[in-house]
Design a protein around this motif. Sequence first.
Motif, PDB file in Angstrom:
ATOM      1  N   ALA A  60     -78.781  -5.290  50.216  1.00 50.25           N
ATOM      2  CA  ALA A  60     -79.405  -4.255  49.389  1.00 50.25           C
ATOM      3  C   ALA A  60     -78.467  -3.060  49.218  1.00 50.25           C
ATOM      4  O   ALA A  60     -78.382  -2.480  48.131  1.00 50.25           O
ATOM      5  CB  ALA A  60     -80.725  -3.802  50.011  1.00 50.25           C
ATOM      6  N   SER A  61     -77.749  -2.720  50.284  1.00 49.51           N
ATOM      7  CA  SER A  61     -76.798  -1.604  50.215  1.00 49.51           C
ATOM      8  C   SER A  61     -75.686  -1.887  49.221  1.00 49.51           C
ATOM      9  O   SER A  61     -75.087  -0.962  48.668  1.00 49.51           O
ATOM     10  CB  SER A  61     -76.201  -1.327  51.603  1.00 49.51           C
ATOM     11  N   ALA A  62     -75.396  -3.170  49.014  1.00 46.05           N
ATOM     12  CA  ALA A  62     -74.359  -3.571  48.047  1.00 46.05           C
ATOM     13  C   ALA A  62     -74.933  -3.769  46.647  1.00 46.05           C
ATOM     14  O   ALA A  62     -74.213  -4.192  45.746  1.00 46.05           O
ATOM     15  CB  ALA A  62     -73.682  -4.853  48.521  1.00 46.05           C
ATOM     16  N   GLY A  63     -76.237  -3.465  46.455  1.00 47.01           N
ATOM     17  CA  GLY A  63     -76.823  -3.521  45.127  1.00 47.01           C
ATOM     18  C   GLY A  63     -77.557  -4.799  44.787  1.00 47.01           C
ATOM     19  O   GLY A  63     -77.907  -5.026  43.619  1.00 47.01           O
ATOM     20  N   HIS A  64     -77.850  -5.642  45.781  1.00 45.21           N
ATOM     21  CA  HIS A  64     -78.541  -6.905  45.517  1.00 45.21           C
ATOM     22  C   HIS A  64     -80.033  -6.639  45.349  1.00 45.21           C
ATOM     23  O   HIS A  64     -80.730  -6.233  46.278  1.00 45.21           O
ATOM     24  CB  HIS A  64     -78.305  -7.872  46.676  1.00 45.21           C
ATOM     25  N   ARG A  65     -80.558  -6.902  44.160  1.00 39.55           N
ATOM     26  CA  ARG A  65     -81.951  -6.537  43.872  1.00 39.55           C
ATOM     27  C   ARG A  65     -82.946  -7.391  44.655  1.00 39.55           C
ATOM     28  O   ARG A  65     -83.991  -6.900  45.088  1.00 39.55           O
ATOM     29  CB  ARG A  65     -82.232  -6.639  42.370  1.00 39.55           C
ATOM     30  N   GLY A  66     -82.639  -8.684  44.834  1.00 40.98           N
ATOM     31  CA  GLY A  66     -83.536  -9.554  45.583  1.00 40.98           C
ATOM     32  C   GLY A  66     -83.662  -9.114  47.034  1.00 40.98           C
ATOM     33  O   GLY A  66     -84.744  -9.152  47.622  1.00 40.98           O
ATOM     34  N   ALA A  67     -82.534  -8.683  47.607  1.00 37.63           N
ATOM     35  CA  ALA A  67     -82.547  -8.206  48.989  1.00 37.63           C
ATOM     36  C   ALA A  67     -83.353  -6.915  49.104  1.00 37.63           C
ATOM     37  O   ALA A  67     -84.118  -6.732  50.057  1.00 37.63           O
ATOM     38  CB  ALA A  67     -81.117  -7.991  49.476  1.00 37.63           C
ATOM     39  N   ALA A  68     -83.190  -6.030  48.131  1.00 39.87           N
ATOM     40  CA  ALA A  68     -83.951  -4.775  48.147  1.00 39.87           C
ATOM     41  C   ALA A  68     -85.447  -5.064  48.070  1.00 39.87           C
ATOM     42  O   ALA A  68     -86.256  -4.447  48.773  1.00 39.87           O
ATOM     43  CB  ALA A  68     -83.512  -3.888  46.984  1.00 39.87           C
ATOM     44  N   HIS A  69     -85.828  -6.012  47.220  1.00 38.38           N
ATOM     45  CA  HIS A  69     -87.235  -6.381  47.082  1.00 38.38           C
ATOM     46  C   HIS A  69     -87.795  -6.918  48.389  1.00 38.38           C
ATOM     47  O   HIS A  69     -88.855  -6.467  48.862  1.00 38.38           O
ATOM     48  CB  HIS A  69     -87.365  -7.439  45.982  1.00 38.38           C
ATOM     49  N   ASN A  70     -87.099  -7.867  49.002  1.00 38.38           N
ATOM     50  CA  ASN A  70     -87.585  -8.466  50.252  1.00 38.38           C
ATOM     51  C   ASN A  70     -87.613  -7.457  51.391  1.00 38.38           C
ATOM     52  O   ASN A  70     -88.541  -7.458  52.207  1.00 38.38           O
ATOM     53  CB  ASN A  70     -86.726  -9.665  50.621  1.00 38.38           C
ATOM     54  N   LEU A  71     -86.594  -6.604  51.426  1.00 43.01           N
ATOM     55  CA  LEU A  71     -86.563  -5.572  52.461  1.00 43.01           C
ATOM     56  C   LEU A  71     -87.726  -4.597  52.278  1.00 43.01           C
ATOM     57  O   LEU A  71     -88.312  -4.119  53.261  1.00 43.01           O
ATOM     58  CB  LEU A  71     -85.223  -4.828  52.405  1.00 43.01           C
ATOM     59  N   GLY A  72     -88.073  -4.326  51.030  1.00 50.22           N
ATOM     60  CA  GLY A  72     -89.207  -3.453  50.759  1.00 50.22           C
ATOM     61  C   GLY A  72     -90.492  -3.977  51.374  1.00 50.22           C
ATOM     62  O   GLY A  72     -91.319  -3.198  51.876  1.00 50.22           O
ATOM     63  N   PHE A  73     -90.669  -5.304  51.376  1.00 53.70           N
ATOM     64  CA  PHE A  73     -91.870  -5.893  51.982  1.00 53.70           C
ATOM     65  C   PHE A  73     -91.934  -5.614  53.478  1.00 53.70           C
ATOM     66  O   PHE A  73     -93.016  -5.365  54.031  1.00 53.70           O
ATOM     67  CB  PHE A  73     -91.885  -7.405  51.752  1.00 53.70           C
ATOM     68  N   PHE A  74     -90.785  -5.668  54.154  1.00 57.35           N
ATOM     69  CA  PHE A  74     -90.776  -5.389  55.596  1.00 57.35           C
ATOM     70  C   PHE A  74     -91.231  -3.960  55.868  1.00 57.35           C
ATOM     71  O   PHE A  74     -92.015  -3.706  56.785  1.00 57.35           O
ATOM     72  CB  PHE A  74     -89.376  -5.626  56.167  1.00 57.35           C
ATOM     73  N   TYR A  75     -90.746  -3.019  55.068  1.00 57.27           N
ATOM     74  CA  TYR A  75     -91.147  -1.628  55.276  1.00 57.27           C
ATOM     75  C   TYR A  75     -92.587  -1.385  54.823  1.00 57.27           C
ATOM     76  O   TYR A  75     -93.288  -0.539  55.384  1.00 57.27           O
ATOM     77  CB  TYR A  75     -90.192  -0.686  54.538  1.00 57.27           C
ATOM     78  N   TYR A  76     -93.036  -2.118  53.823  1.00 52.86           N
ATOM     79  CA  TYR A  76     -94.408  -1.964  53.336  1.00 52.86           C
ATOM     80  C   TYR A  76     -95.416  -2.452  54.378  1.00 52.86           C
ATOM     81  O   TYR A  76     -96.466  -1.834  54.598  1.00 52.86           O
ATOM     82  CB  TYR A  76     -94.586  -2.744  52.031  1.00 52.86           C
ATOM     83  N   SER A  77     -95.087  -3.560  55.039  1.00 52.14           N
ATOM     84  CA  SER A  77     -96.010  -4.166  56.005  1.00 52.14           C
ATOM     85  C   SER A  77     -95.798  -3.677  57.429  1.00 52.14           C
ATOM     86  O   SER A  77     -96.686  -3.797  58.278  1.00 52.14           O
ATOM     87  CB  SER A  77     -95.850  -5.695  55.971  1.00 52.14           C
TER      88      SER A  77
END
Length: 326
Positions: free
Chosen positions: A229-246
């Motif tokens: 996600a830090s390198a700009g990968h949108r799929g990684a940012a999306h999946n990482l968002g779920f971890f922080y959301y839950s």
Amino acid sequence: MTISKAIAITSPEVLKDKTVLMNLIEDLSPESGRECIELKRIYSDALGKLLYSAYGAKDGLRDPAWKEIKTILDHEMCLKETRQEWFIQLFYKAFSNGSLSNYRNVPSNNTLLFDGITESRKALLRLLYKMSILQKGLEDAEHAEETGEVLKAIQIYQRYSDGSCYERKAQLRLGQLYESFPKEAYVHYLRAAELGDSEAAFCVAFMSEYGEGTAISTERAITYYTKAASAGHRGAAHNLGFFYYSGNGVKKDLKRAYELFLFAAQKGKADSMRNLGVMYENGDYVKKNLDTALRWYSKAVECGNAEAEKDCQRIRRLKKRSSWLR
């Protein structure tokens, strides 16, 4: 800049002016965005000759001015990969009249090329020769894939173990080719991720999250999703968002989840658009706003998330019911 002026400022004497040199570097670099092919050709020819004088010619460093130019070029060569590759191409040009393939045919112990120059410049030439061979290998492997010779492609990719950007590309491709064999794929993705490939880091995270080819590890998944996600990968940012959301594996952080979903949505991730709709519908971190929720759900539908259509219908019913109660 006119062509006649470009020719005038690319004479050897003028090029010794460091300001002019740096302007040429900026004009020719991949980031410059200049469109004039003829100007770039003139600049490239001039800078190719300059590179030859600064690095390759036997007498090139006798003039003190060329030493300063060499220092500048050394600095530029250390910049980010895209510009480094561009400089390497210009350097090839000095020895092969613009044809990289010709330079690959020059043996690394060629006496005519190496006679009378310093050991440091010999080392540089050998390095560039090696890099041209590595690049050619990737081209051969890609061609083998295109012609259905997958085994041949795999054999070529497996030769890369030098820690370069070429190995990173080879390891990523090996991971993709071995996806039917998750354990082997994971090994290659992990190596490519260690070399800085964001797509490989995403694959390592995903496989770690779901236990494909490796043991399930939420901690490792979060680590590699974060890298990607830090390198700009949108799929990684999306999946990482779920971890922080839950709050799964990390401290629950709706603000961080929102930022990650927004980042991915702005890069076109439809699932993240839908998640933003959910957050606005429920008032998670952001102020509850059905209009904004509907806007994000609608964008998600437009970008291919069919499930968001039901969300749109639900919001429209809620808005209609709300208008009746007024």
